[in-house]
Design an enzyme around this catalytic site. Structure first.
Site, short mmCIF file in Angstrom:
data_model
loop_
_atom_site.label_atom_id
_atom_site.label_comp_id
_atom_site.label_asym_id
_atom_site.label_seq_id
_atom_site.Cartn_x
_atom_site.Cartn_y
_atom_site.Cartn_z
N HIS A 178 0.83 -1.20 0.00
CA HIS A 178 0.00 0.00 0.00
C HIS A 178 0.87 1.26 0.00
O HIS A 178 0.62 2.20 -0.77
CB HIS A 178 -0.92 0.01 1.22
CG HIS A 178 -2.17 -0.80 1.05
ND1 HIS A 178 -2.14 -2.15 0.83
CD2 HIS A 178 -3.49 -0.44 1.07
CE1 HIS A 178 -3.39 -2.61 0.73
NE2 HIS A 178 -4.22 -1.59 0.86
N HIS A 227 0.92 -3.82 9.14
CA HIS A 227 2.31 -3.65 8.69
C HIS A 227 3.17 -3.16 9.84
O HIS A 227 2.71 -2.41 10.73
CB HIS A 227 2.41 -2.64 7.54
CG HIS A 227 2.24 -3.25 6.19
ND1 HIS A 227 3.10 -4.20 5.69
CD2 HIS A 227 1.31 -3.06 5.23
CE1 HIS A 227 2.71 -4.55 4.48
NE2 HIS A 227 1.61 -3.86 4.18
#
Length: 265
Positions: A178, A227
């Protein structure tokens, strides 16, 4: 054949002719200096951009090396846990509406959204007659996406396991897809739009929005626990470096006339 008399008066130079002649002389004297200043500014800008590209690439390499050696684990854990409630690690800080807003923001870096945005931009450029720019955007984003998947498999880092993930993910963690793709897409499109603007304020505004979108997407990934912070940091560096490389290529192609300098040209 009779020679012209020395007493014949020469045609006087009018005031307008004299002014134009003086302007030409001054212009001829300034041209080499003006040209040198222009080239100097252009080369300094290119050099600064190359140095930024090198710095971002080096930072990515350092982060990847430290991550592979396990030296970032303590830092990653501390940042992830700092964004969670002490009483319930599965609950991110903030009210429910804020968590919902962050979920919306993180979707701005999803494959679906970025594909739609990229194809929409490519279609707009193609219909505007800027087919070279359209192809460049498509190749830049497409090759960036391929690079991310290759690196994910190469490093093979697992997702954060110290907190429950607020969003389900199945791919590898390093670097953040992302964060990387957001940087590649938004910065590439931002640089393209900024380049066709004539007002410096508009250029700065477009680049600011592109950078802000990239930052928000990356931070949202850490907040949601999908993440590690170093995944996002590496993604920002990699994506920004890739966008810069694509921008430099675009500038060279524009100078050769292979990419349009103006939308609709």
């Amino acid at each position: 054949m009779p020679r012209p008399s020395a007493n014949v008066a020469r045609k006087p130079i009018s005031k307008g002719d004299g002014t134009r002649l003086l302007a030409r002389i001054r212009s001829a004297g300034r041209w080499p200096w003006s040209r040198a200043v222009y080239l100097g500014r252009r080369e300094i800008g290119t050099l600064a951009t190359l140095l930024l590209f090198a710095a971002l690439t080096l930072t990515f390499g350092i982060v990847a090396n430290e991550m592979s050696a396990g030296n970032t684990r303590a830092f990653d854990n501390a940042v992830v846990m700092a964004l969670r409630s002490d009483a319930n690690p599965s609950d991110p800080l903030g009210p429910m509406w804020f968590e919902g807003a962050v979920r919306d923001i993180t979707s701005l870096g999803s494959n679906a959204v970025l594909i739609i945005l990229t194809l929409g931009t490519v279609g707009f450029l193609a219909l505007s007659g800027a087919r070279g720019a359209a192809l460049h955007v498509l190749v830049s984003v497409g090759t960036g996406a391929i690079l991310i998947q290759v690196l994910k498999e190469l490093f093979g880092r697992v997702r954060p396991d110290v907190v429950p993930q607020a969003v389900s993910e199945v791919t590898r963690s390093f670097p953040s897809g992302h964060a990387t793709l957001a940087a590649v897409t938004y910065l590439t499109l931002g640089a393209l739009v900024a380049r066709v603007q004539t007002k410096p304020a508009l250029k700065m505004y477009v680049l600011f929005v592109a950078i802000l979108m990239t930052v928000l997407v990356g931070v949202s990934r850490i907040y949601l626990g999908v993440h590690w912070p170093t995944d996002v940091l590496a993604g920002w560096c990699l994506g920004s470096a890739w966008a810069i490389a694509c921008w430099l290529v675009a500038v060279q192609l524009q100078r050769k006339g292979q990419i349009e300098k103006r939308i609709g040209a």
